[in-house]
Design an enzyme around this catalytic site. Structure first.
Site, PDB file in Angstrom:
ATOM      1  N   ASP A   1      -1.470  -6.766  -0.810  1.00  0.00           N
ATOM      2  CA  ASP A   1      -1.966  -6.133  -2.026  1.00  0.00           C
ATOM      3  C   ASP A   1      -3.315  -5.600  -1.573  1.00  0.00           C
ATOM      4  O   ASP A   1      -4.267  -6.363  -1.414  1.00  0.00           O
ATOM      5  CB  ASP A   1      -2.142  -7.162  -3.156  1.00  0.00           C
ATOM      6  CG  ASP A   1      -2.617  -6.473  -4.422  1.00  0.00           C
ATOM      7  OD1 ASP A   1      -3.560  -5.669  -4.337  1.00  0.00           O
ATOM      8  OD2 ASP A   1      -2.045  -6.724  -5.495  1.00  0.00           O
ATOM      9  N   HIS A   2      -3.365  -4.301  -1.303  1.00  0.00           N
ATOM     10  CA  HIS A   2      -4.555  -3.809  -0.589  1.00  0.00           C
ATOM     11  C   HIS A   2      -5.842  -3.979  -1.396  1.00  0.00           C
ATOM     12  O   HIS A   2      -6.920  -3.974  -0.830  1.00  0.00           O
ATOM     13  CB  HIS A   2      -4.365  -2.375  -0.090  1.00  0.00           C
ATOM     14  CG  HIS A   2      -4.463  -1.341  -1.155  1.00  0.00           C
ATOM     15  ND1 HIS A   2      -3.477  -1.138  -2.087  1.00  0.00           N
ATOM     16  CD2 HIS A   2      -5.446  -0.443  -1.454  1.00  0.00           C
ATOM     17  CE1 HIS A   2      -3.844  -0.162  -2.899  1.00  0.00           C
ATOM     18  NE2 HIS A   2      -5.036   0.286  -2.535  1.00  0.00           N
TER      19      HIS A   2
ATOM     20  N   HIS B   1      -1.959  -5.212  -8.519  1.00  0.00           N
ATOM     21  CA  HIS B   1      -3.421  -5.163  -8.369  1.00  0.00           C
ATOM     22  C   HIS B   1      -4.172  -5.720  -9.583  1.00  0.00           C
ATOM     23  O   HIS B   1      -5.090  -6.523  -9.453  1.00  0.00           O
ATOM     24  CB  HIS B   1      -3.883  -3.718  -8.141  1.00  0.00           C
ATOM     25  CG  HIS B   1      -3.121  -2.997  -7.083  1.00  0.00           C
ATOM     26  ND1 HIS B   1      -2.777  -3.581  -5.888  1.00  0.00           N
ATOM     27  CD2 HIS B   1      -2.626  -1.731  -7.020  1.00  0.00           C
ATOM     28  CE1 HIS B   1      -2.119  -2.704  -5.148  1.00  0.00           C
ATOM     29  NE2 HIS B   1      -2.001  -1.575  -5.810  1.00  0.00           N
TER      30      HIS B   1
HETATM   31  C1  BG6 Z   1      -1.237   1.889  -4.841  1.00  0.00           C
HETATM   32  C2  BG6 Z   1      -0.430   2.625  -5.866  1.00  0.00           C
HETATM   33  O1  BG6 Z   1      -0.805   0.556  -4.753  1.00  0.00           O
HETATM   34  O2  BG6 Z   1      -2.599   1.931  -5.198  1.00  0.00           O
HETATM   35  C3  BG6 Z   1      -0.928   4.053  -6.020  1.00  0.00           C
HETATM   36  O3  BG6 Z   1       0.933   2.645  -5.475  1.00  0.00           O
HETATM   37  C4  BG6 Z   1      -2.402   4.076  -6.287  1.00  0.00           C
HETATM   38  O4  BG6 Z   1      -0.219   4.730  -7.044  1.00  0.00           O
HETATM   39  C5  BG6 Z   1      -3.146   3.236  -5.266  1.00  0.00           C
HETATM   40  O5  BG6 Z   1      -2.860   5.418  -6.228  1.00  0.00           O
HETATM   41  C6  BG6 Z   1      -4.618   3.131  -5.630  1.00  0.00           C
HETATM   42  O6  BG6 Z   1      -5.287   2.532  -4.559  1.00  0.00           O
HETATM   43  P1  BG6 Z   1      -6.802   2.870  -4.250  1.00  0.00           P
HETATM   44  O7  BG6 Z   1      -7.154   2.005  -3.093  1.00  0.00           O
HETATM   45  O8  BG6 Z   1      -6.855   4.336  -3.925  1.00  0.00           O
HETATM   46  O9  BG6 Z   1      -7.552   2.564  -5.501  1.00  0.00           O
END
Ligand code: BG6
Length: 495
Positions: free
Chosen positions: A176-177, A239
């Site tokens: 979960d980045h 997230h």
């Molecule tokens: C991803 C989603 O997990 O997170 C995307 O699939 C989204 O739709 C993205 O744009 C947002 O990540 P960040 O790091 O750009 O806020």
């Protein structure tokens, strides 16, 4: 310390690999965490050569490579093997290549498998890694998977069962980045390193907490995926609920993976699971129509490539979670996320209660804001006396932002997470118990929405979402605490 490891990337020709994986590996290489003793096998269906693969890798790191020789030396560690994940004989070829590279680079039998492809293949790949003896137990063996982890509790459970036939939970790293982001990790620092906040982190002092994950982008080239997912599954199931659990959890016994996991799972368990009727009252959705922002025109969601022209997929979701425990009883946690909103901004607002015995009618509620991105920092709104004669109360803001230079040197989310995988540290990954509970909570909302055929609320691209999302708080006598990111605008950094 340099790591000894063989990576196998399934889905090596894809967008995720080029955008995130190769640059992150290169960053680790530049820092010396990967040096001589690593190799990468990239696999996918296409018949690429090693040379072509290395060119693709070089291109993906072009922005980061200020030393051409260094970049080329890095790319030399990459090998390509065309592979059909369903064909057992292909795993034999993969095994032979792996053994050869493992000897050549002295990787000590350590292996990391990265599954950068659709989840329906996860089970087959895991099974073959075992049946074809690619897993030997000689060193550490870890598998890294990307979201979506299933599409419902049912499919996620099936996926998990398939993986757990082969890998133990401590070998599975579900990315979960957001958990790799600096300021998400800072949530625990704010709470547990500051008695002044932890002391008031409860229903006695907190009126409500608001979590906004706003995006300015539309669905870009991902219409095909997104139209089947929607904001609820794309952002809230993973997230947003992860962040929520960090805000809600009790203080862990220790700052380690097992203790934090225990508390996060308890927090998720305490989130009220709604009935269908409650889900419809407490969650709202919307879809963007054409709009305009700062002189730029945007098309509607339904006109985006690979999106059904009559799509009912939500590009915005907002709702109220309630936590049934002593600390949080009756404190609403409002969440919202959407595409094509006014600006990119991920923020947490902790809104404190009014002082019922205040001497000043116009004193505002104190708000602690954690800015997650694009700027990173905190602010605390307080009331002060306006300068001058008389006695007027005016709101002031104590504000701190990390400077961009400092952040430029701090690792990117994926890089942090990769290093955690190499160190066997699962603290910033999603565990099965968390994913499972998140699906239980989300499935109800999804099912209620799918059964509800009333017109889908709309919002114009470039706005902060549909009216229903504002009504949601207004019904409770509250409002979203959001002003455009002044700090950001003042510096001309808002795109
Ligand atoms: C991803 C989603 O997990 O997170 C995307 O699939 C989204 O739709 C993205 O744009 C947002 O990540 P960040 O790091 O750009 O806020």
């Amino acid at each position: 310390m340099e790591k000894h490891v063989l990576f196998t990337i399934f889905g090596a020709t894809g967008d995720l690999a080029s955008r995130k994986l190769y640059p992150s590996l290169f960053r680790l290489y530049k820092r010396g965490q990967l040096a001589e003793h690593f190799a990468v096998i990239g696999t996918a269906r296409r018949p690429w050569t090693d040379e072509h693969y290395r060119e693709v890798v070089l291109e993906s790191i072009a922005d980061l490579a200020n030393d051409k020789r260094q970049a080329e030396n890095f790319a030399r560690h990459f090998y390509y093997q065309s592979h059909d994940v369903n064909d057992a004989s292909h795993y034999v070829t993969l095994k032979n290549l792996g053994e050869k590279l493992s000897k050549k680079y002295e990787t000590l039998g350590n292996q990391v498998f990265f599954l950068a492809m659709a989840p329906q293949f996860f089970g087959t790949i895991a099974e073959h890694l075992k049946s074809e003896h690619i897993l030997t137990g000689a060193g550490f063996e870890r598998i890294v998977i990307e979201k979506p982890f299933g599409e419902s509790l049912k499919t996620a459970t099936e996926l998990n069962d398939a993986l757990q036939k082969v890998f133990r939970e401590d070998q599975i790293f579900r990315i979960d980045h957001y958990l790799g982001k600096e300021m998400i990790q800072s949530v625990s620092a704010v709470r547990f390193a500051n008695p002044i906040f932890e002391a008031v982190w409860n229903r006695q002092y907190i009126d409500n907490i608001q979590i906004t994950f706003a995006e300015a982008v539309g669905v870009e080239e991902r219409g095909g995926y997104y139209d089947h997912s929607g904001a609820l599954k794309d952002m809230i199931q993973n997230h947003v609920l992860q962040v929520l659990s960090l805000l809600v959890m009790e203080k862990p016994a220790k700052f380690d993976e097992a203790s934090i996991l225990r508390e996060k799972v308890k927090a998720l368990q305490a989130i009220r699971k709604y009935s269908h009727e409650e889900a419809l009252q407490k969650f709202v959705r919307g879809q963007y129509t054409a709009g305009e922002l700062d002189g730029q025109d945007f098309i509607s969601y339904r006109s985006e490539p690979n999106v059904a022209p009559d799509s009912r997929t939500e590009t915005f979701a907002a709702g109220k979670f309630l936590i049934d425990n002593e600390r949080w009883a009756h404190v609403p946690f409002y969440v919202r996320t959407g595409k094509r909103m006014t600006e990119k901004g991920t923020r947490i607002n902790v809104v404190f209660k009014k002082d019922p015995g205040s001497l000043f009618d116009n004193a505002e509620q104190n708000v602690l804001t954690i800015y997650i991105q694009p700027t990173e920092g905190f602010s605390l709104s307080v009331n002060g006396k306006a300068a001058g004669s008389g006695f007027e109360i005016e709101p002031l803001r104590l504000s701190f932002r990390h400077d961009t230079e400092y952040l430029g040197n701090s690792p990117e989310a994926y890089e942090t997470l990769f290093l955690d995988v190499l160190n066997g540290n699962g603290m910033n990954f999603s565990h099965w118990e968390e994913a499972k509970r998140a699906w239980e909570l989300i499935d109800v909302i999804r099912e209620a929405w799918d059964a509800d055929k009333s017109p889908l609320p709309e919002y114009a691209a470039g706005t902060m979402g549909p009216q229903v999302a504002f009504d949601l708080l207004e019904k409770d006598g509250r409002a979203w605490n959001w002003t455009p990111d002044v700090w950001y605008r003042e510096r001309g950094l808002l795109k």
